[in-house]
Design an enzyme around this catalytic site. Sequence first.
Site, PDB file in Angstrom:
ATOM      1  N   HIS A  37       0.836  -1.210   0.000  1.00  0.00           N
ATOM      2  CA  HIS A  37       0.000   0.000   0.000  1.00  0.00           C
ATOM      3  C   HIS A  37       0.868   1.256   0.000  1.00  0.00           C
ATOM      4  O   HIS A  37       0.572   2.238  -0.687  1.00  0.00           O
ATOM      5  CB  HIS A  37      -0.908   0.029   1.239  1.00  0.00           C
ATOM      6  CG  HIS A  37      -1.915  -1.077   1.303  1.00  0.00           C
ATOM      7  ND1 HIS A  37      -1.821  -2.113   2.213  1.00  0.00           N
ATOM      8  CD2 HIS A  37      -3.035  -1.314   0.588  1.00  0.00           C
ATOM      9  CE1 HIS A  37      -2.851  -2.926   2.054  1.00  0.00           C
ATOM     10  NE2 HIS A  37      -3.596  -2.474   1.082  1.00  0.00           N
ATOM     11  N   GLN A  61     -18.239  -7.247  -0.864  1.00  0.00           N
ATOM     12  CA  GLN A  61     -17.313  -8.079  -1.653  1.00  0.00           C
ATOM     13  C   GLN A  61     -16.892  -9.342  -0.921  1.00  0.00           C
ATOM     14  O   GLN A  61     -16.029 -10.074  -1.401  1.00  0.00           O
ATOM     15  CB  GLN A  61     -16.111  -7.259  -2.121  1.00  0.00           C
ATOM     16  CG  GLN A  61     -15.155  -6.818  -1.028  1.00  0.00           C
ATOM     17  CD  GLN A  61     -14.087  -5.873  -1.567  1.00  0.00           C
ATOM     18  OE1 GLN A  61     -14.344  -4.703  -1.809  1.00  0.00           O
ATOM     19  NE2 GLN A  61     -12.877  -6.374  -1.765  1.00  0.00           N
ATOM     20  N   GLN A 153      -9.014  -8.007 -10.545  1.00  0.00           N
ATOM     21  CA  GLN A 153      -9.709  -6.813 -10.033  1.00  0.00           C
ATOM     22  C   GLN A 153      -9.322  -5.583 -10.871  1.00  0.00           C
ATOM     23  O   GLN A 153     -10.171  -4.785 -11.261  1.00  0.00           O
ATOM     24  CB  GLN A 153      -9.339  -6.611  -8.563  1.00  0.00           C
ATOM     25  CG  GLN A 153      -9.721  -5.250  -8.001  1.00  0.00           C
ATOM     26  CD  GLN A 153      -9.461  -5.140  -6.519  1.00  0.00           C
ATOM     27  OE1 GLN A 153     -10.233  -5.668  -5.736  1.00  0.00           O
ATOM     28  NE2 GLN A 153      -8.413  -4.456  -6.109  1.00  0.00           N
ATOM     29  N   SER A 185       0.256  -9.108   1.396  1.00  0.00           N
ATOM     30  CA  SER A 185      -1.203  -9.113   1.484  1.00  0.00           C
ATOM     31  C   SER A 185      -1.590  -9.011   2.948  1.00  0.00           C
ATOM     32  O   SER A 185      -0.910  -9.562   3.819  1.00  0.00           O
ATOM     33  CB  SER A 185      -1.744 -10.429   0.914  1.00  0.00           C
ATOM     34  OG  SER A 185      -3.079 -10.623   1.316  1.00  0.00           O
ATOM     35  N   ARG A 187      -3.895 -10.510   4.212  1.00  0.00           N
ATOM     36  CA  ARG A 187      -4.298 -11.856   4.656  1.00  0.00           C
ATOM     37  C   ARG A 187      -3.103 -12.715   5.059  1.00  0.00           C
ATOM     38  O   ARG A 187      -3.296 -13.761   5.671  1.00  0.00           O
ATOM     39  CB  ARG A 187      -5.132 -12.552   3.576  1.00  0.00           C
ATOM     40  CG  ARG A 187      -6.505 -11.920   3.413  1.00  0.00           C
ATOM     41  CD  ARG A 187      -7.434 -12.749   2.541  1.00  0.00           C
ATOM     42  NE  ARG A 187      -8.812 -12.296   2.644  1.00  0.00           N
ATOM     43  CZ  ARG A 187      -9.420 -11.481   1.766  1.00  0.00           C
ATOM     44  NH1 ARG A 187      -8.772 -11.032   0.720  1.00  0.00           N
ATOM     45  NH2 ARG A 187     -10.683 -11.132   1.944  1.00  0.00           N
TER      46      ARG A 187
HETATM   47  O1  PAF Z   1      -8.143  -4.324  -3.272  1.00  0.00           O
HETATM   48  C1  PAF Z   1      -8.803  -3.915  -2.291  1.00  0.00           C
HETATM   49  O2  PAF Z   1      -8.272  -3.620  -1.225  1.00  0.00           O
HETATM   50  C2  PAF Z   1     -10.311  -3.787  -2.427  1.00  0.00           C
HETATM   51  O3  PAF Z   1     -10.838  -4.768  -3.238  1.00  0.00           O
HETATM   52  C3  PAF Z   1     -10.757  -2.385  -2.900  1.00  0.00           C
HETATM   53  C4  PAF Z   1     -10.243  -2.090  -4.301  1.00  0.00           C
HETATM   54  C5  PAF Z   1     -10.266  -1.325  -1.938  1.00  0.00           C
HETATM   55  C6  PAF Z   1     -12.290  -2.318  -2.961  1.00  0.00           C
HETATM   56  O4  PAF Z   1     -12.839  -2.555  -1.710  1.00  0.00           O
END
Ligand code: PAF
Length: 281
Positions: A37, A61, A153, A185, A187
């Site tokens: 990030h 989601q 995505q 990640s 996770r």
């Molecule tokens: O990749 C993510 O963290 C999520 O899927 C996103 C793009 C913020 C949408 O909730």
Amino acid sequence: MQTIIRPTELRARVTAWRREGVSTALVPTMGNLHAGHAKLVKRARVSADRVVVSIFVNPTQFGVNEDFAQYPRTPVEDAQLLSELGVDVLFMPEVADMYSAQQATSVRVVKLSEHLCGEFRPGHFEGVATIVTKLFNVVQPDLALFGEKDFQQLAIIRRLVADLFIPVQILGIPTEREEDGLAMSSRNRYLSVEQRQLAPALHETLRHVSEAIKGGSRDFKAHESSALQALKRSGFVPDYVSIRDADNLEPPTDQSRELVVLAAARLGKTRLIDNLRVPIA
Ligand code: PAF
């Protein structure tokens, strides 16, 4: 750094920036921020005058048996990091701010959302497409940045932006990895010590496939099935390994200029995804 909760307040802030003639970049996240990030934010910082980061664990989601409730939430640490990175606004809406009780609209990108991860996570990409569209409408950024780890995505977001004429430039940023190759990640923190040792085998398996393709092999089916076997031997329960055209995520053709090897596999309850792009001459 200013923290904003209400979409209307954020909209007003960004509108004021636009009147001043400054550009805005948006980095949408679900928080529990890591170096991947940070890389997106740093790139946003040099690409636009103002940077907005959203942290929103988007309920739509997550499937019913997925990890919405357990998803790691670390708002204090996240805010500290974002402030150090020079972010202008942290947007942290509540679920009720983003989804009214009357919500009746959702965004579905057909076809692209249905295969690969879409097959194993029904409804997931519809949730992603819907929240990302909402975020684009609230922030109206000039630029939005997403990690390439979530390759499907990213493809879906590019498609919806083109289809709906959303005036935002999408920038995909290469995956940030741990020293042993594991893709970063949120996770990863679910992994036990033993699973964490096994986890880099996912990247390693993709690397083998990618090297074989670079070496000229075009027997994609054979590579997919031997990669599945390799993952099983390493302790994973794989959902899929698939070699696709990187432009459209369709099976490769003679016209394909770049391929991508994608995989999703479970270690215990943790589902990991990864991919490697493979340019072909
Ligand atoms: O990749 C993510 O963290 C999520 O899927 C996103 C793009 C913020 C949408 O909730």
